[in-house]
Design an enzyme around this catalytic site. Structure first.
Site, PDB file in Angstrom:
ATOM      1  N   SER A  33      -7.968 -40.865 -34.807  1.00 42.90           N
ATOM      2  CA  SER A  33      -7.312 -39.587 -34.544  1.00 42.90           C
ATOM      3  C   SER A  33      -5.964 -39.730 -33.849  1.00 42.90           C
ATOM      4  O   SER A  33      -5.285 -38.737 -33.623  1.00 42.90           O
ATOM      5  CB  SER A  33      -8.241 -38.714 -33.693  1.00 42.90           C
ATOM      6  OG  SER A  33      -7.781 -37.412 -33.597  1.00 42.90           O
TER       7      SER A  33
ATOM      8  N   GLU B 298      -4.871 -40.226 -30.841  1.00 40.78           N
ATOM      9  CA  GLU B 298      -4.642 -39.431 -29.637  1.00 40.78           C
ATOM     10  C   GLU B 298      -4.018 -40.252 -28.510  1.00 40.78           C
ATOM     11  O   GLU B 298      -3.370 -39.700 -27.628  1.00 40.78           O
ATOM     12  CB  GLU B 298      -5.970 -38.824 -29.151  1.00 40.78           C
ATOM     13  CG  GLU B 298      -6.626 -37.871 -30.136  1.00 40.78           C
ATOM     14  CD  GLU B 298      -5.728 -36.704 -30.488  1.00 40.78           C
ATOM     15  OE1 GLU B 298      -5.336 -35.948 -29.571  1.00 40.78           O
ATOM     16  OE2 GLU B 298      -5.393 -36.557 -31.678  1.00 40.78           O
TER      17      GLU B 298
ATOM     18  N   ASP C 137      -3.515 -38.283 -40.183  1.00 43.56           N
ATOM     19  CA  ASP C 137      -4.491 -37.940 -39.150  1.00 43.56           C
ATOM     20  C   ASP C 137      -5.896 -37.999 -39.751  1.00 43.56           C
ATOM     21  O   ASP C 137      -6.073 -38.015 -40.981  1.00 43.56           O
ATOM     22  CB  ASP C 137      -4.206 -36.540 -38.591  1.00 43.56           C
ATOM     23  CG  ASP C 137      -4.752 -36.354 -37.167  1.00 43.56           C
ATOM     24  OD1 ASP C 137      -5.415 -37.279 -36.664  1.00 43.56           O
ATOM     25  OD2 ASP C 137      -4.522 -35.277 -36.590  1.00 43.56           O
TER      26      ASP C 137
ATOM     27  N   HIS D 276     -19.207 -24.905 -53.073  1.00 44.32           N
ATOM     28  CA  HIS D 276     -19.620 -23.614 -52.501  1.00 44.32           C
ATOM     29  C   HIS D 276     -18.473 -22.909 -51.771  1.00 44.32           C
ATOM     30  O   HIS D 276     -18.713 -22.087 -50.879  1.00 44.32           O
ATOM     31  CB  HIS D 276     -20.828 -23.783 -51.567  1.00 44.32           C
ATOM     32  CG  HIS D 276     -22.100 -24.109 -52.297  1.00 44.32           C
ATOM     33  ND1 HIS D 276     -22.410 -25.394 -52.693  1.00 44.32           N
ATOM     34  CD2 HIS D 276     -23.116 -23.317 -52.717  1.00 44.32           C
ATOM     35  CE1 HIS D 276     -23.584 -25.379 -53.319  1.00 44.32           C
ATOM     36  NE2 HIS D 276     -24.028 -24.137 -53.370  1.00 44.32           N
TER      37      HIS D 276
ATOM     38  N   HIS E 201     -31.010 -21.719 -59.159  1.00 42.16           N
ATOM     39  CA  HIS E 201     -31.831 -22.868 -58.764  1.00 42.16           C
ATOM     40  C   HIS E 201     -33.028 -23.013 -59.699  1.00 42.16           C
ATOM     41  O   HIS E 201     -34.119 -23.395 -59.291  1.00 42.16           O
ATOM     42  CB  HIS E 201     -32.292 -22.777 -57.316  1.00 42.16           C
ATOM     43  CG  HIS E 201     -31.187 -22.854 -56.331  1.00 42.16           C
ATOM     44  ND1 HIS E 201     -31.379 -22.824 -54.967  1.00 42.16           N
ATOM     45  CD2 HIS E 201     -29.847 -22.954 -56.487  1.00 42.16           C
ATOM     46  CE1 HIS E 201     -30.232 -22.901 -54.345  1.00 42.16           C
ATOM     47  NE2 HIS E 201     -29.278 -22.986 -55.255  1.00 42.16           N
TER      48      HIS E 201
ATOM     49  N   TYR F 279     -30.534 -14.481 -54.455  1.00 41.05           N
ATOM     50  CA  TYR F 279     -29.224 -14.779 -55.037  1.00 41.05           C
ATOM     51  C   TYR F 279     -28.809 -13.705 -56.037  1.00 41.05           C
ATOM     52  O   TYR F 279     -27.625 -13.428 -56.212  1.00 41.05           O
ATOM     53  CB  TYR F 279     -29.253 -16.142 -55.730  1.00 41.05           C
ATOM     54  CG  TYR F 279     -29.178 -17.318 -54.787  1.00 41.05           C
ATOM     55  CD1 TYR F 279     -27.954 -17.755 -54.287  1.00 41.05           C
ATOM     56  CD2 TYR F 279     -30.319 -18.001 -54.403  1.00 41.05           C
ATOM     57  CE1 TYR F 279     -27.881 -18.841 -53.425  1.00 41.05           C
ATOM     58  CE2 TYR F 279     -30.260 -19.087 -53.549  1.00 41.05           C
ATOM     59  CZ  TYR F 279     -29.037 -19.515 -53.061  1.00 41.05           C
ATOM     60  OH  TYR F 279     -28.962 -20.586 -52.210  1.00 41.05           O
TER      61      TYR F 279
END
Length: 1020
Positions: free
Chosen positions: A33, A35, A171, A353, A462, A469
């Protein structure tokens, strides 16, 4: 090279405070990261590396790289920790994860990421630089990269080509982590990722690259322009009808959480924002579930909600200065969102999704399209909408009928919105025509277990009928039908009819609004409900043929469902003089759901099971942990409550004994042993459990739309108690249900097998259970065994008459576990069941249920069942070959032939050539109604599609891994022979007589989809 020490954050959470509101960000030693400094990075001699807080995606800083010539590079020298072996025993694969920020577009530039082992090149990939802002990716080592990754790789290099000089920020680098193999998503920068996936969430690049197969109109007609304005206005209604404006102060407080600021070069910086599912990046690093990790301003759902609130508030503001302030805030958020990677062509690692997170994004853009246009952002945002909604899919004609219900739910309105954002042009007209064609195809009946619409009214997701759903899918489908009606882009009649049928079907298997537990999928909490608004909106879209402005059937259904409510739709419909429909009555078969629904007055009873095509229940991690027996032949009575519901009819999750769903036959286990052992089985599925039987015989039959039967060969999966088998049937005649079981066996030595009569939450207001006319108060257990008859009621005016069985009644505080949280629960219940004992072998049961009788009916029934010769029904056969029942009151006989065979007595003779269900109703001496069904859906023929271990036990497999799941139902022919000389009293498409004599008639019955085939006969 000197040894370089990597400085990284310890695993846990870092608080992004100070600049930002308090937001906890997940950290881990594997996330680089930057930092604390540039270590362990080293750059080529012509490059400059430093730490910057100007742009960042994780923490508050990033690595800034400035180069002077094409070919410059930098590297990280440390163990990559790649492994081809998955230690998690799931479908995840070793993946390189990173983010890069481009302050400007380097059109012809590219980055080359290379991985080395002891200075030997192992694997690499190219990443295009034609973007501005943040861009991220998941790149699988073995599938997506070139070369051959090796264990022990110790270096990663990044080289720039095609750009003489420039600057980038890096990053959130994870050299190697395990990510779900299904979910890596390709984009403009990395089109090689997960090539070949057909997952509709992930094919955005394929959709974008499609070209239209429709010709471009020469011009746009005035009618088309008018119709587009109509559709836009209706879409605005959809997007604003449930909205409430916020005050300027509220909006200001919310946007301040993002601390958006601009730099001299015009670039923007603010709180990092992610698609919520990106949190799955850390799933195997010990992070909380993704929806918890980003349930804050860092999640794009929260950002889209704020943008939507701003759009609604802008539309409602009357003060010019307030409107200007809100517009400026909205533009700030739009620019920040684009900068964070939410732009056309950007996948940010994964987009699976995504539709659930972006619905309000499309809404806000439509509402603010003029503001976006004024700031020259209209086309940029339109392109982003088109990309994320996958609109390009509609450019070519669909090749397979049907559509995933998630598309109806999450992308339908987004695709329409993205098209409506375009300038009026022939291209826009063509796009709308292609969109309509795509929706029309989506509304067609689909094959096998594909989504969504089925010939019997079921709605699949499904690979099963899934109302939870379906209601979301109906929201999208109904809204689009309404928006397009009476325009040149209106939907076709066939699709409209299928949509109407699905709605009316749902209202049939719901009472009043609530669907039964057996249809609850992985949410057995009793809360699932249909949405009456869908009926009103589709009714106001006119009849499917477009001839009438209001569909009377849907309107009447809506008025019944909302009862005395006063809504704008009620006021509109009452002007048409349409009245609420009468309470649905009758008996209907839903073979694709393996479901029978029986209704009289205001009550409903359902019978449902599972088979080699229809799974028993769906369990996820944190959802439906104990529902294994949900569809072991579930007989549910929904007859009480105000309004009638699961809860009013005795269900309460807290304290529920998951061993005992009414009607089911199952081994009673200690509750913790019943907990689902949820696994990730293959690359086709996630962590889930959807177990199939190996039996094809499971389904319903109806006759005259009044009475019917349901039957199944029960065989539990070998993952648990594969020794459990039973042949089960339920026969429905008016307010009487006869339940039969035979050939019940289980090899578990320590666990009794029970057939549950009822389980009822027993608060003080529920009447006491009655056992053999004696009220039972609170004591733990009562047992009665009778070779004749046991009568027991559930306290809700449903009465059970059990013949020749050991009936046990428990009335006490039950201790259980919550199906989602697994936390202990308790409540008082009454539970009654037939005990088949341990090591059950060839046991059976027989009982009748009398539903909601008045006092006189109950009295008469007690008298008749006490006298066997005057019993309202007669069991003619009950063994492994057939369950056959004759109902005297309706003069109806129901035959469940589990095997090919025949039955004959002094007054009847029936023979079938394959397993089948037959019902006959004698109307007069010379008139007979017959109904025939093949309950085998026949998605494939032959033995069960199972795999076995060395002990001959079935291996658990993902339901998505079977080769037959997309196959259409194949027709079958039943040869039915009846006693007597009969003629068809009416033409039949499916039934014909092949031979007849004085004493018998043979029929050929063509069956498909498990549907009942019915015809009237007359004696010759």
């Amino acid at each position: 090279m000197n040894r370089i020490i990597l400085i990284m954050l310890v695993m846990g959470f870092t608080s992004l405070s100070g600049l930002f509101s308090q937001v906890n960000e997940f950290t881990h030693p594997s996330i680089i990261s930057f930092e604390k400094g540039t270590d362990p990075v080293k750059a080529s001699s012509q490059s400059i590396l430093s730490i910057s807080d100007k742009h960042f995606k994780h923490g508050k800083k990033s690595l800034y790289w400035k180069w002077e010539k094409s070919g410059d590079s930098w590297l990280i020298k440390q163990p990559v920790l790649y492994s081809p072996v998955n230690p998690h025993h799931d479908n995840s694969v070793a993946t390189f994860v990173f983010w890069v920020y481009a302050p400007q577009t380097y059109k012809d530039g590219k980055l080359i990421f290379s991985f080395y082992k002891e200075d030997v090149l192992c694997s690499w990939f190219e990443y295009k630089l034609g973007f501005q802002g943040w861009s991220g990716a998941w790149v699988a080592f073995d599938r997506d990269m070139q070369g051959n990754p090796q264990e022990g790789m110790d270096e990663m290099r990044i080289k720039v080509e095609g750009v003489s000089q420039g600057e980038l920020y890096f990053d959130h680098i994870i050299l190697s982590s395990f990510q779900d193999i299904r979910h890596h998503t390709a984009d403009f920068q990395a089109p090689f990722i997960n090539v070949g996936t057909t997952n509709h969430w992930l094919t955005l690049l394929d959709s974008w690259n499609k070209t239209f197969d429709l010709s471009l109109p020469a011009e746009v007609s005035e009618k088309q322009i008018s119709d587009m304005r109509t559709i836009e206005n209706r879409l605005t209604v959809i997007f604003t009808e449930k909205s409430k404006p916020l005050s300027l102060q509220q909006l200001t407080k919310k946007i301040n959480a993002y601390q958006i600021r601009y730099h001299q070069d015009g670039s923007v910086t603010g709180l990092p924002v992610f698609f919520e599912r990106y949190g799955e990046t850390y799933e195997r690093l010990g992070a909380p579930r993704y929806n918890l990790l980003y349930a804050n301003e860092m999640g794009v759902i929260r950002l889209n909600k704020l943008m939507y609130d701003m759009a609604v508030s802008y539309k409602n503001a009357v003060n010019k200065k307030d409107k200007e302030t809100i517009a400026a805030m909205y533009i700030d958020l739009t620019r920040h969102m684009l900068d964070q990677g939410f732009r056309a062509g950007s996948a940010m690692g994964t987009l699976h999704h995504l539709g659930y997170s972006m619905r309000l994004y499309y809404a806000s853009a439509i509402l603010m399209h003029e503001v976006l246009r004024d700031h020259q952002l209209n086309e940029t945002v339109q392109q982003a909408m088109e990309w994320f909604s996958g609109s390009g899919e509609v450019k070519t004609a669909p090749s397979v009928p049907g559509m995933d219900v998630d598309a109806f739910n999450t992308t339908l309105s987004g695709r329409l919105a993205s098209i409506l954002m375009m300038h009026d042009s022939p291209e826009k007209v063509r796009y709308l025509q292609a969109f309509t064609r795509w929706v029309n195809n989506g509304l067609l009946f689909s094959d096998g277990t594909l989504g969504t619409f089925k010939v019997d009214g079921s709605m699949f997701h499904h690979r099963r009928n899934y109302p939870a759903y379906a209601v979301g899918g109906l929201e999208g489908a109904v809204n689009v039908a309404w928006m397009l009606h009476n325009t040149s882009f209106a939907l076709e009649q066939t699709g409209r009819e299928n949509l109407k049928n699905a709605l009316l079907t749902m209202r049939y298997y719901c009472n009043l609004l609530t669907w039964p537990l057996s249809l609850s999928g992985r949410h057995p909490d009793g809360q699932g409900q249909l949405i009456p608004q869908h009926f009103a909106r589709l009714a106001l879209s006119g009849t499917p043929d477009g001839k009438l402005p209001v569909d009377a059937d849907l309107a009447a259904a809506y008025l019944r469902l909302v009862h005395d409510s006063v809504t704008p739709e009620v006021r509109m419909l009452k002007k048409t003089r349409i009245n609420a429909e009468k309470l649905p009555e009758g008996n209907r078969s839903f073979p694709y759901s393996s479901l029978l629904v029986h209704r009289r007055d205001n009550w409903m009873v359902t019978a449902m099971g599972h088979s080699r095509y229809c799974w028993a229940t769906e369990s996820y991690v944190g959802a439906n942990l104990y529902g294994r027996y949900l569809n072991h032949g579930h007989l549910q009575i929904m007859a009480t409550g105000n309004p009638i519901s699961n809860f009013g009819s005795g269900f309460k999750q807290e304290g529920w004994d998951w061993n005992h769903f009414p009607g089911t036959t199952a081994a009673e286990l200690p509750m913790k042993e019943l907990r689902a052992d949820i696994k990730n089985l293959d690359a086709e599925s996630g962590y889930e459990e959807l177990l199939l039987s190996d039996e094809a015989f499971a389904g319903p039959i109806s006759i005259g739309n009044r009475n019917g039967a349901y039957a199944m060969k029960l065989h539990e999966h070998d993952k648990y108690n594969g020794s459990l088998r039973a042949r089960k049937s339920f026969f429905f005649f008016d307010n009487r249900i006869i339940a039969l079981g035979s050939n019940i066996r289980s090899a578990l030595p320590e666990n009794e097998v029970h057939t549950t009569l009822f389980q009822v939450y027993q608060p003080a207001e529920i009447k006491l259970v009655v056992l053999n006319r004696r009220k039972i108060s609170a004591f733990p257990c009562h047992k009665t065994t009778s070779k004749k008859l046991t009568e027991i009621s559930d306290g809700l005016n449903n009465h059970f008459f059990v013949k020749n069985g050991e009936v046990q009644l428990r009335r006490n505080v039950q201790h259980s576990f919550h199906e989602e949280t697994d936390k202990p629960t308790e409540n008082p219940f009454s539970l009654a069941y037939i005990n088949h004992g341990k090591m059950a072998a060839a046991d059976r049961y027989e009982y009748m249920v009398l539903i909601q009788p008045d006092a006189n009916t109950l009295k008469a029934m007690r008298k008749s069942v006490a006298n066997g010769s005057k019993s309202p029904y007669q069991v003619l056969q009950q063994d492994s070959m057939a369950h056959i029942v004759h109902d005297r009151a309706t003069n109806t006989t129901a035959y469940v032939f589990f095997e090919a065979g025949s039955y004959q007595d002094d007054s009847r003779s029936v023979e079938v050539n394959i397993p089948a269900m037959v019902m006959t109703e004698t109307l007069t001496d010379n008139q007979l109604r017959i109904s025939i069904a093949d309950p085998d859906l026949r998605f494939y023929e032959g033995p069960a599609d199972e795999q076995y271990d060395e002990n001959g036990k079935r291996i658990e497999r993902s339901v998505y891994s079977h080769s037959w799941i997309n196959n259409p139902s194949q027709p079958s022919v039943i040869e039915l022979t009846l006693h007597g000389n009969w003629l068809l009293a009416e033409p039949s498409e499916y039934i014909r007589i092949t031979s007849a004599s004085a004493d018998k008639t043979t029929f050929e019955v063509r069956c498909q989809h498990g549907l009942s085939r019915e015809v009237m006969l007359k004696s010759k």
